[in-house]
Design a protein around this motif. Structure first.
Motif, PDB file in Angstrom:
ATOM      1  N   LYS A 139     -19.650   3.730  -0.342  1.00  0.00           N
ATOM      2  CA  LYS A 139     -19.207   4.973  -0.961  1.00  0.00           C
ATOM      3  C   LYS A 139     -18.269   5.677   0.020  1.00  0.00           C
ATOM      4  N   VAL A 140     -17.115   6.120  -0.480  1.00  0.00           N
ATOM      5  CA  VAL A 140     -16.117   6.714   0.411  1.00  0.00           C
ATOM      6  C   VAL A 140     -15.456   7.894  -0.300  1.00  0.00           C
ATOM      7  N   ALA A 141     -15.114   8.925   0.463  1.00  0.00           N
ATOM      8  CA  ALA A 141     -14.471  10.102  -0.118  1.00  0.00           C
ATOM      9  C   ALA A 141     -13.060   9.759  -0.591  1.00  0.00           C
ATOM     10  N   PHE A 142     -12.629  10.445  -1.636  1.00  0.00           N
ATOM     11  CA  PHE A 142     -11.291  10.280  -2.215  1.00  0.00           C
ATOM     12  C   PHE A 142     -10.231  10.363  -1.118  1.00  0.00           C
ATOM     13  N   SER A 167       0.810  -1.226   0.000  1.00  0.00           N
ATOM     14  CA  SER A 167       0.000   0.000   0.000  1.00  0.00           C
ATOM     15  C   SER A 167       0.839   1.269   0.000  1.00  0.00           C
ATOM     16  N   ALA A 168       2.166   1.157   0.156  1.00  0.00           N
ATOM     17  CA  ALA A 168       3.016   2.351   0.094  1.00  0.00           C
ATOM     18  C   ALA A 168       3.052   2.948  -1.307  1.00  0.00           C
ATOM     19  N   ILE A 169       2.545   2.213  -2.318  1.00  0.00           N
ATOM     20  CA  ILE A 169       2.535   2.729  -3.687  1.00  0.00           C
ATOM     21  C   ILE A 169       1.270   3.546  -3.964  1.00  0.00           C
ATOM     22  N   GLU A 170       0.285   3.489  -3.069  1.00  0.00           N
ATOM     23  CA  GLU A 170      -1.025   4.100  -3.330  1.00  0.00           C
ATOM     24  C   GLU A 170      -0.985   5.606  -3.606  1.00  0.00           C
ATOM     25  N   PRO A 171      -0.152   6.408  -2.907  1.00  0.00           N
ATOM     26  CA  PRO A 171      -0.176   7.855  -3.190  1.00  0.00           C
ATOM     27  C   PRO A 171       0.056   8.196  -4.652  1.00  0.00           C
ATOM     28  N   PHE A 172       0.820   7.380  -5.370  1.00  0.00           N
ATOM     29  CA  PHE A 172       1.128   7.686  -6.761  1.00  0.00           C
ATOM     30  C   PHE A 172      -0.036   7.312  -7.683  1.00  0.00           C
ATOM     31  N   ILE A 173      -0.836   6.344  -7.256  1.00  0.00           N
ATOM     32  CA  ILE A 173      -2.069   6.038  -7.992  1.00  0.00           C
ATOM     33  C   ILE A 173      -3.047   7.195  -7.834  1.00  0.00           C
ATOM     34  N   TYR A 174      -3.150   7.718  -6.619  1.00  0.00           N
ATOM     35  CA  TYR A 174      -4.061   8.837  -6.367  1.00  0.00           C
ATOM     36  C   TYR A 174      -3.578  10.095  -7.083  1.00  0.00           C
ATOM     37  N   LEU A 175      -2.260  10.287  -7.153  1.00  0.00           N
ATOM     38  CA  LEU A 175      -1.751  11.459  -7.876  1.00  0.00           C
ATOM     39  C   LEU A 175      -2.082  11.352  -9.364  1.00  0.00           C
ATOM     40  N   ALA A 176      -1.926  10.153  -9.935  1.00  0.00           N
ATOM     41  CA  ALA A 176      -2.243   9.968 -11.355  1.00  0.00           C
ATOM     42  C   ALA A 176      -3.715  10.238 -11.637  1.00  0.00           C
ATOM     43  N   ALA A 177      -4.558  10.069 -10.618  1.00  0.00           N
ATOM     44  CA  ALA A 177      -6.005  10.247 -10.799  1.00  0.00           C
ATOM     45  C   ALA A 177      -6.451  11.695 -10.671  1.00  0.00           C
ATOM     46  N   LEU A 178      -5.550  12.609 -10.275  1.00  0.00           N
ATOM     47  CA  LEU A 178      -5.967  13.991 -10.001  1.00  0.00           C
ATOM     48  C   LEU A 178      -6.431  14.745 -11.243  1.00  0.00           C
ATOM     49  N   ASP A 179      -6.111  14.259 -12.430  1.00  0.00           N
ATOM     50  CA  ASP A 179      -6.625  14.911 -13.641  1.00  0.00           C
ATOM     51  C   ASP A 179      -8.109  14.627 -13.832  1.00  0.00           C
ATOM     52  N   ARG A 180      -8.624  13.575 -13.172  1.00  0.00           N
ATOM     53  CA  ARG A 180     -10.036  13.198 -13.337  1.00  0.00           C
ATOM     54  C   ARG A 180     -10.843  13.347 -12.057  1.00  0.00           C
ATOM     55  N   PHE A 181     -10.166  13.359 -10.927  1.00  0.00           N
ATOM     56  CA  PHE A 181     -10.879  13.362  -9.649  1.00  0.00           C
ATOM     57  C   PHE A 181     -10.432  14.537  -8.788  1.00  0.00           C
ATOM     58  N   LYS A 182     -11.362  14.947  -7.911  1.00  0.00           N
ATOM     59  CA  LYS A 182     -11.080  15.950  -6.889  1.00  0.00           C
ATOM     60  C   LYS A 182     -11.011  15.254  -5.536  1.00  0.00           C
ATOM     61  N   LEU A 183     -10.431  15.929  -4.549  1.00  0.00           N
ATOM     62  CA  LEU A 183     -10.317  15.332  -3.218  1.00  0.00           C
ATOM     63  C   LEU A 183     -11.677  15.131  -2.562  1.00  0.00           C
ATOM     64  N   SER A 184     -12.694  15.820  -3.049  1.00  0.00           N
ATOM     65  CA  SER A 184     -14.029  15.685  -2.460  1.00  0.00           C
ATOM     66  C   SER A 184     -14.899  14.675  -3.206  1.00  0.00           C
ATOM     67  N   ASP A 185     -14.360  14.090  -4.284  1.00  0.00           N
ATOM     68  CA  ASP A 185     -15.159  13.135  -5.060  1.00  0.00           C
ATOM     69  C   ASP A 185     -15.347  11.830  -4.287  1.00  0.00           C
ATOM     70  N   TRP A 186     -16.360  11.095  -4.726  1.00  0.00           N
ATOM     71  CA  TRP A 186     -16.678   9.821  -4.083  1.00  0.00           C
ATOM     72  C   TRP A 186     -16.127   8.659  -4.898  1.00  0.00           C
ATOM     73  N   LEU A 187     -15.607   7.672  -4.179  1.00  0.00           N
ATOM     74  CA  LEU A 187     -15.126   6.441  -4.805  1.00  0.00           C
ATOM     75  C   LEU A 187     -15.981   5.279  -4.314  1.00  0.00           C
ATOM     76  N   PHE A 188     -16.022   4.223  -5.115  1.00  0.00           N
ATOM     77  CA  PHE A 188     -16.792   3.037  -4.726  1.00  0.00           C
ATOM     78  C   PHE A 188     -15.884   2.046  -4.006  1.00  0.00           C
ATOM     79  N   ASP A 189     -16.207   1.811  -2.746  1.00  0.00           N
ATOM     80  CA  ASP A 189     -15.469   0.824  -1.956  1.00  0.00           C
ATOM     81  C   ASP A 189     -16.324  -0.436  -1.888  1.00  0.00           C
ATOM     82  N   LEU A 190     -16.323  -1.164  -3.009  1.00  0.00           N
ATOM     83  CA  LEU A 190     -17.187  -2.330  -3.157  1.00  0.00           C
ATOM     84  C   LEU A 190     -16.380  -3.517  -3.681  1.00  0.00           C
ATOM     85  N   PRO A 191     -16.814  -4.736  -3.388  1.00  0.00           N
ATOM     86  CA  PRO A 191     -16.100  -5.930  -3.870  1.00  0.00           C
ATOM     87  C   PRO A 191     -16.404  -6.218  -5.332  1.00  0.00           C
ATOM     88  N   VAL A 192     -15.827  -5.414  -6.213  1.00  0.00           N
ATOM     89  CA  VAL A 192     -16.051  -5.573  -7.649  1.00  0.00           C
ATOM     90  C   VAL A 192     -15.112  -6.655  -8.183  1.00  0.00           C
TER      91      VAL A 192
END
Length: 756
Positions: free
Chosen positions: A514-517, A468-493
């Motif tokens: 449903k969980v905040a970014f 999970s130490a790699i997660e910040p870079f996934i979230y950074l890559a997503a900043l072009d599409r998502f805001k910090l206040s956006d909602w993500l789906f925390d579901l067993p997809v």
């Protein structure tokens, strides 16, 4: 008549023979002298001695207001082999403490490329903080404490030598050497025939060899030019070369050569040569700072360095010193009061050096870089000064944090009770890397639990899953599409990977729906992160990781999102340094400069950066990682004493095989990894393992860091939002909070939940 004629003829033959003998002898003597002349000139016109390269740490800043205690200052001075003064005045290389004050006479640091002048300074302390620094003339706000020598790159011969200039040598040291070794040195021409006769007479009376007749010049020739064999030919060559040497060079030049050449003892496999090296090793002083008593001690060691060493045989060393002083008094080189004072001076040697044991993994890293630039023979003989970024106090703290932190982890987790712990492969290992993100300077690097047990540098060569130490870079890559206040789906997809159905699971087995970014990263929710990665796109994330210095990111979504691919701790430290440096990727610098003996800079590494993301995006991820420490998976750091502003991320891999924590302040980043060499499960998370060592290290760093709030860069706006909707808050919203946004992607609508 024939007999009469034969006699003159015979005389002529004899005269001819004698003449030829004289001519040939003269030619031989001239040729031999010319040969010796060339030998001496060629030897002294080329490099005279083999001097190992020295590796130095960075100098250490000391300033008024620093959170440094008197005890810590004492330790730093002792680490640099300063002695506590036994009397006034405090001499160079000494310190004296009384109450809340400490007086230190800092010695000259004069090596190629760096000069720090000697100065007498006084420090006043209150509540473990420096409140005043003063010199005899004025108050000082800042000074540099000399670097530590952390390594010498010896060759196979193992000679250690610190060259000195005759102008550095105090008169009482020269007088001491001359008095005991060759009191007619300034009168003879290389060979003292009176001395030889005197020695022969003394030996005859004693019935054994009790006195030597060799002059200082002869000793120099014997040690510098000739083999150790004993025969008439060698003695004849020694006599001849001594006479030629005296004809070619001044007495001061010969004395300088002698003082740089003499053997002064053995430290393990390394031979100490020269009075400069001996002064530093035995007394922790530069040669110009030696007292009369210390000078007499060194002079007395020349005839038997290991027999008269103050470290090996203190009593014999004292007796030898006293003999030298008595001889100096008899020759009127010192007065009776000087003799009495030196005789009463306690023989005090410098504290044992710990610098050779500091940062061995870091030293190996620097040695590897130096060997890429120069041949081993050059490093072992050319006297290069190699300056590094290492902060010795930080390096020592890193090793302490690993030692004590692993002991605590093993005690709590029970890992230390495993019977296989006797095997190195089954002992918990750890890595700690400390970096100044703004410059890329590597302050500390520890590549394992115990260098003596294993010199394998896990920081550079170990490859582990980041989890999970790699997660910040996934979230950074997503900043072009998502805001910090956006909602993500925390579901067993369920996702299909290589024909197999795979469903990501959260570490606690729960899904939030449903969980905040922000909350998804703070709580390290795997399902939400995987769903975010899918929406962001595999290529986008891989491109981000490569630009941040992750050299071999995986090509599949599961490995990427779960951090189940391999990288080195150094790669991950470099990537996080980008976040701490406003989106600029620093070149991680360990070797700063290599300087030749003459002061020429042979190699200089500059601070270098490349822009890989915007300062605004880096700030947003830092803001999220502050939340990890405040409310998320690393909130336990507060309980461990972390009361300063910092950002950080835990890292845990599948089956708890790797434990990570990477955290940074405005002035220091530290990465810690904990795990087994055989990749066995550790049984604990990043917060339960690596974060404990990180906290210990950062708490030891208080004197060297001044954490501030992270600066808000241009391109960031702050808006009041409703936590329930993630939209701009209205007067009807039950809760409201401030959130950061990129200026181009701020919320554009008001809360639709409470605006009814």
């Amino acid at each position: 008549m024939n007999l009469f004629l034969k006699k003159p003829k015979a005389r002529r033959y004899i005269l001819w023979g004698l003449s030829l003998f004289v001519v040939f002898s003269a030619l031989f003597a001239a040729s031999f002298s010319y040969y010796l002349y060339n030998e001496i000139k060629n030897r002294f016109s080329s490099r005279r001695w083999s001097v190992p390269s020295r590796v130095f740490s960075s100098s250490v800043p000391i300033y008024r207001g620093q959170a440094l205690s008197l005890a810590q200052m004492r330790h730093m001075l002792e680490e640099r082999r300063y002695k506590e003064a036994s009397k006034e005045p405090v001499l160079a290389g000494e310190f004296k403490s009384s109450g809340n004050s400490l007086v230190a006479h800092l010695r000259d640091f004069q090596f190629p490329g760096l000069f720090l002048p000697s100065q007498l300074v006084e420090f006043d302390f209150e509540q473990n903080r420096i409140v005043v620094i003063r010199s005899p003339k004025e108050e000082i706000s800042f000074l540099e404490l000399e670097p530590l020598e952390i390594a010498r790159l010896h060759g196979p011969g193992g000679e250690s030598r610190m060259l000195i200039d005759i102008r550095q040598v105090p008169k009482h040291l020269i007088d001491a050497v001359v008095a005991i070794e060759d009191h007619r040195f300034y009168e003879h021409s290389g060979v003292d025939f009176f001395g030889i006769l005197r020695a022969m007479l003394a030996d005859f009376r004693a019935g054994r060899v009790v006195q030597g007749g060799s002059t200082i010049t002869q000793q120099l020739v014997k040690n510098y030019f000739l083999e150790s064999e004993r025969n008439f030919r060698r003695k004849f060559v020694e006599f001849s070369m001594s006479l030629i040497l005296e004809a070619l060079y001044k007495k001061d030049d010969i004395m300088e050569m002698y003082l740089n050449e003499i053997y002064m003892g053995q430290v393990g496999s390394v031979a100490i040569h020269g009075i400069g090296e001996a002064s530093a090793y035995y007394f922790g002083r530069n040669v110009e700072d030696l007292t009369l008593s210390e000078a007499a001690t060194l002079a007395g060691m020349i005839r038997g360095p290991n027999s008269y060493s103050p470290l090996v045989n203190r009593q014999a060393s004292l007796e030898s010193r006293n003999l030298v002083l008595k001889r100096m008094l008899a020759l009127r080189k010192i007065s009776l009061p000087e003799y009495d004072s030196a005789l009463l001076e306690v023989l005090r040697v410098a504290p044992a050096s710990t610098s050779a044991r500091i940062a061995p993994y870091f030293v190996d890293y620097v040695r590897m870089q130096a060997q890429e630039l120069y041949a081993p023979e050059t490093l072992a003989s050319q006297g290069l000064a190699i300056y590094t970024t290492l902060q010795p106090e930080m390096a020592a703290a890193a090793e302490t944090a690993i030692r004590d932190g692993l002991a605590e982890i093993e005690n709590v987790s029970g890992e230390g009770s495993d019977p296989d712990q006797s095997k190195p492969s089954r002992r918990l290992q750890a890595v700690l890397i400390a970096v100044q993100s703004k410059t890329g300077e590597l302050y500390a690097l520890v590549g394992g639990r115990d260098y003596a047990e294993s010199s394998f540098n896990r920081a550079l060569k170990g490859r582990y899953q980041p989890g999970s130490a790699i997660e910040p870079f996934i979230y950074l890559a997503a900043l072009d599409r998502f805001k910090l206040s956006d909602w993500l789906f925390d579901l067993p997809v369920a996702y299909e990977l290589n024909g197999v159905s795979w469903t990501p699971r959260n570490y606690d087995g729960r899904y939030r729906g449903k969980v905040a970014f922000r909350d998804a990263l703070e709580q390290s929710l795997t399902a939400a992160t995987v769903n975010l990665a899918v929406e962001t796109g595999l290529n986008e994330i891989i491109g981000t990781l490569k630009s941040f210095g992750i050299e071999s990111p995986p090509g599949d979504l599961a490995s990427l999102a779960l951090g189940s691919f391999l990288l080195t701790p150094m790669e991950l430290a470099r990537a996080y340094a980008v976040l701490g440096n406003d989106g600029q990727k620093p070149f991680l610098l360990s070797l700063k400069e290599i300087v030749a003996e003459n002061g020429d800079v042979l190699e200089r590494r500059h601070i270098d950066f490349s822009s890989v993301t915007s300062p605004a995006k880096a700030f947003l991820i830092t803001s999220l990682l502050e939340g990890v420490v405040e409310r998320g998976t690393a909130k336990g750091l507060k309980r461990l004493g972390v009361d300063f502003r910092c950002a950080g991320e835990t890292g845990t891999t599948s089956e708890f095989r790797d434990s990570w924590f990477v955290g940074y302040t405005t002035d220091l980043l530290a990465l810690v990894w904990v795990g087994y060499d055989d990749n066995s499960p550790t049984g604990f998370t990043g917060a339960q393992g690596a974060a404990i060592i990180w906290t210990r290290f950062m708490n030891l760093m208080r004197p060297w860091i001044q954490p501030q709030e992270f600066d808000v860069p241009p391109g960031i706006v702050e808006e009041m939002i409703c936590p329930d909707s993630g939209q701009l808050a209205t007067a009807h919203c039950k809760e409201r909070k401030l959130e950061d946004f990129l200026s181009e992607s701020r919320p554009n609508g008001y809360c639709t939940i409470h605006n009814r």
